[in-house]
Design a protein around this motif. Structure first.
Motif, PDB file in Angstrom:
ATOM      1  N   ILE A  11     -26.874  10.137  24.461  1.00  0.00           N
ATOM      2  CA  ILE A  11     -27.636   9.025  25.058  1.00  0.00           C
ATOM      3  C   ILE A  11     -27.362   7.744  24.295  1.00  0.00           C
ATOM      4  O   ILE A  11     -26.977   7.782  23.126  1.00  0.00           O
ATOM      5  CB  ILE A  11     -29.166   9.294  25.050  1.00  0.00           C
ATOM      6  N   TYR A  12     -27.591   6.605  24.965  1.00  0.00           N
ATOM      7  CA  TYR A  12     -27.452   5.322  24.297  1.00  0.00           C
ATOM      8  C   TYR A  12     -28.817   4.927  23.765  1.00  0.00           C
ATOM      9  O   TYR A  12     -29.773   4.817  24.526  1.00  0.00           O
ATOM     10  CB  TYR A  12     -26.944   4.257  25.286  1.00  0.00           C
ATOM     11  N   GLU A  13     -28.912   4.777  22.473  1.00  0.00           N
ATOM     12  CA  GLU A  13     -30.181   4.388  21.859  1.00  0.00           C
ATOM     13  C   GLU A  13     -29.861   3.627  20.580  1.00  0.00           C
ATOM     14  O   GLU A  13     -29.277   4.196  19.649  1.00  0.00           O
ATOM     15  CB  GLU A  13     -31.011   5.647  21.578  1.00  0.00           C
ATOM     16  N   GLN A  73     -37.804   3.979  25.230  1.00  0.00           N
ATOM     17  CA  GLN A  73     -36.343   4.020  25.252  1.00  0.00           C
ATOM     18  C   GLN A  73     -35.837   2.612  24.984  1.00  0.00           C
ATOM     19  O   GLN A  73     -36.405   1.635  25.458  1.00  0.00           O
ATOM     20  CB  GLN A  73     -35.847   4.527  26.598  1.00  0.00           C
ATOM     21  N   SER A  93     -23.734  10.983  20.095  1.00  0.00           N
ATOM     22  CA  SER A  93     -25.008  11.048  20.813  1.00  0.00           C
ATOM     23  C   SER A  93     -24.764  11.053  22.319  1.00  0.00           C
ATOM     24  O   SER A  93     -24.005  10.228  22.821  1.00  0.00           O
ATOM     25  CB  SER A  93     -25.878   9.845  20.442  1.00  0.00           C
ATOM     26  N   ASP A 137     -30.511   4.877  30.756  1.00  0.00           N
ATOM     27  CA  ASP A 137     -31.299   5.752  31.629  1.00  0.00           C
ATOM     28  C   ASP A 137     -31.453   5.131  33.021  1.00  0.00           C
ATOM     29  O   ASP A 137     -31.858   3.975  33.160  1.00  0.00           O
ATOM     30  CB  ASP A 137     -32.676   5.991  31.005  1.00  0.00           C
ATOM     31  N   ALA A 152     -36.326   3.495  20.473  1.00  0.00           N
ATOM     32  CA  ALA A 152     -36.920   4.793  20.132  1.00  0.00           C
ATOM     33  C   ALA A 152     -36.956   5.049  18.627  1.00  0.00           C
ATOM     34  O   ALA A 152     -37.943   5.596  18.111  1.00  0.00           O
ATOM     35  CB  ALA A 152     -36.149   5.910  20.838  1.00  0.00           C
ATOM     36  N   GLY A 199     -33.268  15.520  24.348  1.00  0.00           N
ATOM     37  CA  GLY A 199     -33.255  14.338  25.219  1.00  0.00           C
ATOM     38  C   GLY A 199     -33.661  13.118  24.410  1.00  0.00           C
ATOM     39  O   GLY A 199     -33.572  13.110  23.179  1.00  0.00           O
ATOM     40  N   TYR A 200     -34.124  12.081  25.110  1.00  0.00           N
ATOM     41  CA  TYR A 200     -34.502  10.829  24.445  1.00  0.00           C
ATOM     42  C   TYR A 200     -35.557  11.096  23.365  1.00  0.00           C
ATOM     43  O   TYR A 200     -35.476  10.564  22.264  1.00  0.00           O
ATOM     44  CB  TYR A 200     -35.019   9.819  25.479  1.00  0.00           C
ATOM     45  N   SER A 207     -34.420  11.706  19.257  1.00  0.00           N
ATOM     46  CA  SER A 207     -34.947  10.630  18.396  1.00  0.00           C
ATOM     47  C   SER A 207     -35.896  11.213  17.348  1.00  0.00           C
ATOM     48  O   SER A 207     -35.847  10.835  16.172  1.00  0.00           O
ATOM     49  CB  SER A 207     -35.698   9.589  19.231  1.00  0.00           C
ATOM     50  N   THR A 209     -30.957   0.674  27.333  1.00  0.00           N
ATOM     51  CA  THR A 209     -30.910   2.110  27.620  1.00  0.00           C
ATOM     52  C   THR A 209     -29.880   2.356  28.716  1.00  0.00           C
ATOM     53  O   THR A 209     -29.569   1.453  29.503  1.00  0.00           O
ATOM     54  CB  THR A 209     -32.292   2.669  28.047  1.00  0.00           C
TER      55      THR A 209
END
Ligand code: NAD
Length: 433
Positions: A46-48, A153, A44, A323, A156, A9-10, A14, A321
């Motif tokens: 997630i967007y980070e 987030q 990925s 999220d 990160a 996860g986040y 990371s 983010t």
């Protein structure tokens, strides 16, 4: 060092990317096959910001792998880092079921030298409980380290590579020293404590930050009542080093996957230990109230909302983010639609995640222009750079009525006044009408 991380996860992803970046051999394990399939392609889930480049670079260098296979990830790991979710349970306490399952998974593959690091946010006493659980399964003493995570987030990667501090809580000196060595290339101050203190540092920090937000939101509401400007007040307060400038931004309350659940979990811990913590109760109550402030202003201005088109700019719980967990946009969208408004929302990256939670009760636009077209009012919900840098006059020209409810105080007074005919309702400062 050979490191396995449970949970991509986040936090897990990371951490995995950053530990491989500083030279370790990292294998990330997740039970979510879809995530692992994507990650193996270098994508990925997630967007980070900054994550994608480090991900592909370290995968190409052979330092970062992804798998759903427990033996592949765990059998040869010197260090196993657990970063699975600890969501809020029904009674407000942290739900440890993912952590318990992950611990059972681990116990079949560890040996006497393996160090188990709990990075997930867990209530005081959980490391001791997990140690016993794993020892009951594997039959020998295990080395545990509590190493709570403080990344935010949206930043990160930077937060991990340039952390303010690293907390290492352990009753085992050798294990603490090895984890300190693991982080040495980061050149960050390390604080070594008991396991329980480390667990408490995480909750005490998040609850303090949440309380700081609720405090400035209460000051904002008072500023509105007396005609002061909360942004000037916050600037004046923040220059005092004892107070600090961070987390003094009035708005529509905190959200996300951490503050809401961590404040409630700490309150729960206080309760079961017979300690009253009225401050935390108020922090929560103020935050709940603050989420309604924007809608209350909209209702006061319009009376009813039937037949009104309301544009919502921003859906994610904060900028940078995707999220949507506990995002203020969720109750705001629900309230606006309940009062009959047609809501059209825009977010640069969180739309797909928002659709899964909010559903089709609102419409989703592909651009700010599309969202505000012929709108009776616009609500600023997340302070994305794209939103803050809007040409306000141009935006107003596209709307049916030039009315802005700004939940994040994105625009300076001069910008709004230069627009001519406008109604602007910020938080904690006088409206411009
Ligand atoms: P997340 O929900 O984004 O990710 C958790 C991941 O763990 C999921 O991909 C899930 O599939 C995986 N998982 C669950 N059980 C597993 C198992 N047995 N084996 C392998 N993988 C498993 O969670 P997150 O936001 O990364 O948070 C993780 C922890 O870190 C939580 O305790 C959270 O409170 C804490 N934390 C989060 C943040 C943040 O900003 N998100 C910051 C600091 C601390």
């Amino acid at each position: 060092m050979k490191i396995a991380i449970l949970g991509t996860g986040y936090v897990g992803l990371s951490t995995g990317v950053c530990l491989s970046q500083i030279g370790h051999q990292v294998t990330c394990l997740d039970i979510n096959e879809q995530k692992i399939v994507q990650l193996r392609k270098g994508i990925s889930p997630i967007y980070e910001p900054g994550l994608d480049d480090l991900l592909t670079m370290n995968m190409a260098a052979g330092k970062l792998k992804f798998t759903t296979s427990q033996p592949e990830a765990l059998a040869n790991a010197e260090i196993i880092i657990v970063a699975v979710g600890t969501p809020q349970g029904d009674d407000g306490a942290a739900d440890l079921s993912y952590l318990v399952q992950a611990s059972k998974d681990i116990s079949s593959y560890i040996n006497h030298d393996t160090i188990i690091v709990i990075k997930s946010t867990v209530p005081v006493g959980t490391n001791d409980f997990i140690k016993k659980l794993i020892e009951d399964y594997c039959g020998f003493p295990v080395k545990m380290v509590s190493n709570p995570e403080f990344l935010r987030q949206g930043s990160a990667i930077d937060d991990t590579l340039k952390a303010d501090r690293i907390i290492i809580g352990s009753e085992n000196e050798e294990a603490a020293s090895k984890i300190q060595k693991m982080y040495r290339p980061l050149n960050v101050e390390v604080i070594i404590t008991s396991t329980k203190s480390a667990e408490m540092i995480k909750y005490a920090s998040n609850a303090f930050l949440a309380t700081k937000i609720s405090y400035i939101n209460e000051i904002a509401n008072l500023c509105e009542a007396v005609g002061a400007d909360v942004q000037d007040v916050a600037r004046g307060m923040g220059k005092d080093k004892r107070i600090g400038e961070e987390f003094l931004y009035a708005g529509i309350g905190y959200g996300g996957s951490c503050f809401p659940k961590d404040v409630k979990a700490l309150l729960h811990t206080a309760g079961v230990n017979g300690v009253k913590f009225p401050l935390l109760k108020e922090t929560i109550a103020i935050n709940d109230f603050q989420r309604e402030v924007l809608v209350a202003k909209v209702l006061k201005r319009f009376g009813g909302l039937k037949g009104k088109k309301i544009a919502m700019l921003g859906l994610a719980f904060k900028p940078e983010t995707d999220d949507m967990r506990e995002a203020p946009s969720i109750p705001i969208a629900a309230a606006l639609t309940k009062y009959g408004a047609e809501v059209v929302a825009y977010d640069p990256v969180a739309t797909d995640n928002a659709r899964k939670i909010i559903g089709d009760s609102i419409k989703y636009a592909g651009s700010i222009d599309e969202a505000v077209h012929e709108a009776d009012a616009v609500l600023i919900v997340t302070e994305w750079k794209e939103v803050k840098s809007i040409d306000v006059a141009e935006m107003l020209a596209k709307m049916k009525e030039p009315i802005i409810f700004d939940g994040r105080n994105c625009f300076p007074e001069e910008t709004i006044r230069a627009c001519g005919s406008v109604e602007y309702y910020p938080i904690g400062k006088p409206a411009i009408i």
